[in-house]
Design a protein around this motif. Structure first.
Motif, PDB file in Angstrom:
ATOM      1  N   UNK A  34       0.835  -1.204   0.000  1.00  0.00           N
ATOM      2  CA  UNK A  34       0.000   0.000   0.000  1.00  0.00           C
ATOM      3  C   UNK A  34       0.872   1.257   0.000  1.00  0.00           C
ATOM      4  N   UNK A  35       2.024   1.185  -0.605  1.00  0.00           N
ATOM      5  CA  UNK A  35       2.887   2.353  -0.762  1.00  0.00           C
ATOM      6  C   UNK A  35       3.934   2.525   0.310  1.00  0.00           C
ATOM      7  N   UNK A  36       3.863   1.750   1.379  1.00  0.00           N
ATOM      8  CA  UNK A  36       4.838   1.928   2.453  1.00  0.00           C
ATOM      9  C   UNK A  36       6.251   1.498   2.032  1.00  0.00           C
ATOM     10  N   UNK A  37       6.356   0.577   1.089  1.00  0.00           N
ATOM     11  CA  UNK A  37       7.669   0.122   0.609  1.00  0.00           C
ATOM     12  C   UNK A  37       7.933   0.566  -0.838  1.00  0.00           C
ATOM     13  N   UNK A  38       7.347   1.671  -1.245  1.00  0.00           N
ATOM     14  CA  UNK A  38       7.554   2.158  -2.615  1.00  0.00           C
ATOM     15  C   UNK A  38       9.000   2.574  -2.850  1.00  0.00           C
ATOM     16  N   UNK A  39       9.665   3.007  -1.809  1.00  0.00           N
ATOM     17  CA  UNK A  39      11.049   3.455  -1.936  1.00  0.00           C
ATOM     18  C   UNK A  39      12.000   2.318  -2.317  1.00  0.00           C
ATOM     19  N   UNK A  40      11.609   1.057  -2.074  1.00  0.00           N
ATOM     20  CA  UNK A  40      12.476  -0.081  -2.404  1.00  0.00           C
ATOM     21  C   UNK A  40      12.660  -0.186  -3.922  1.00  0.00           C
ATOM     22  N   UNK A  41      11.609   0.066  -4.695  1.00  0.00           N
ATOM     23  CA  UNK A  41      11.704  -0.020  -6.153  1.00  0.00           C
ATOM     24  C   UNK A  41      12.622   1.066  -6.705  1.00  0.00           C
ATOM     25  N   UNK A  42      12.516   2.276  -6.166  1.00  0.00           N
ATOM     26  CA  UNK A  42      13.400   3.343  -6.662  1.00  0.00           C
ATOM     27  C   UNK A  42      14.835   3.132  -6.209  1.00  0.00           C
ATOM     28  N   UNK A  43      15.024   2.505  -5.035  1.00  0.00           N
ATOM     29  CA  UNK A  43      16.380   2.171  -4.598  1.00  0.00           C
ATOM     30  C   UNK A  43      16.997   1.141  -5.537  1.00  0.00           C
ATOM     31  N   UNK A  44      16.218   0.149  -5.927  1.00  0.00           N
ATOM     32  CA  UNK A  44      16.716  -0.867  -6.881  1.00  0.00           C
ATOM     33  C   UNK A  44      17.091  -0.200  -8.207  1.00  0.00           C
ATOM     34  N   UNK A  45      16.264   0.714  -8.712  1.00  0.00           N
ATOM     35  CA  UNK A  45      16.580   1.400  -9.978  1.00  0.00           C
ATOM     36  C   UNK A  45      17.859   2.222  -9.842  1.00  0.00           C
ATOM     37  N   UNK A  46      18.054   2.885  -8.713  1.00  0.00           N
ATOM     38  CA  UNK A  46      19.251   3.700  -8.518  1.00  0.00           C
ATOM     39  C   UNK A  46      20.503   2.839  -8.427  1.00  0.00           C
TER      40      UNK A  46
END
Length: 199
Positions: A34-46
């Motif tokens: 529900x968006x609480x771990x959305x930052x994990x996807x952008x961390x993987x991309x970075x």
């Protein structure tokens, strides 16, 4: 003596099955949490692309997560039914969708093969004086021919270009005209009155 060392190996591309599995996991994680771990996807991309802009997007996703937590913390109800709760949940869900979309875009464009219309970067130079093996992409992308630079003008005379021999028929006509001219010079005139000085 110190040198440059060995050339770095080219980045390894995971197999297609592994890439698909990683994309499914990192795309589903923001939505399922529900968006609480959305930052994990952008961390993987970075981490994968190692671009500065992707690190800024990762930081932005963390900041948006903090803002949504701020709105959710001011809501004292259990079902987030106040305006602040609705705004916080909306920001959280929109951040999840944006992070998922950006992760898929960054990951797919990072592992995409080079398009045929764009030139490839030049091959690295020799290391320790040994030539590098040719690039496997060199045959797929032929370079346009290089036009040679004209030689600078020098003081030595340049011979004229050779002339091709004239056809035999022209030589025959010239010879006949020369014979006719010699004949007319030897016989200086006619008595019919149309003679103009032997010509």
């Amino acid at each position: 003596m110190q040198g440059h060392g060995y050339a770095p190996p080219p980045p390894r591309r995971p197999s297609t099955g592994v890439l698909v599995l990683l994309r499914v996991i990192f795309a589903a994680l923001p939505i399922l949490s529900i968006g609480f771990l959305a930052w994990v996807a952008t961390l993987r991309a970075a981490i994968v692309t190692r671009k500065g802009s992707d690190w800024w997007i990762f930081g932005g996703s963390l900041a948006v997560l903090g803002v949504s937590f701020g709105f959710l913390a001011t809501d004292n109800t259990d079902d987030f039914s106040t305006v602040n709760g609705n705004i916080g949940m909306s920001i959280l869900l929109l951040n999840a969708a944006a992070c998922t979309g950006y992760f898929l875009y960054a990951d797919i464009s990072h592992y995409r093969p080079h398009p045929t219309g764009h030139p490839l970067p030049p091959a690295p130079g020799p290391v320790y004086g040994y030539p590098q093996p040719p690039s496997p992409y060199a045959a797929a992308h032929p370079q346009p021919p290089v036009m040679p630079m004209p030689a600078p003008a020098t003081s030595t005379p340049v011979p004229p270009p050779p002339q091709r021999p004239a056809p035999a028929r022209i030589d025959q006509v010239r010879a006949e005209l020369d014979e006719l001219s010699d004949y007319l010079r030897r016989h200086p005139g006619h008595t019919d009155g149309n003679h103009e000085g032997g010509r």
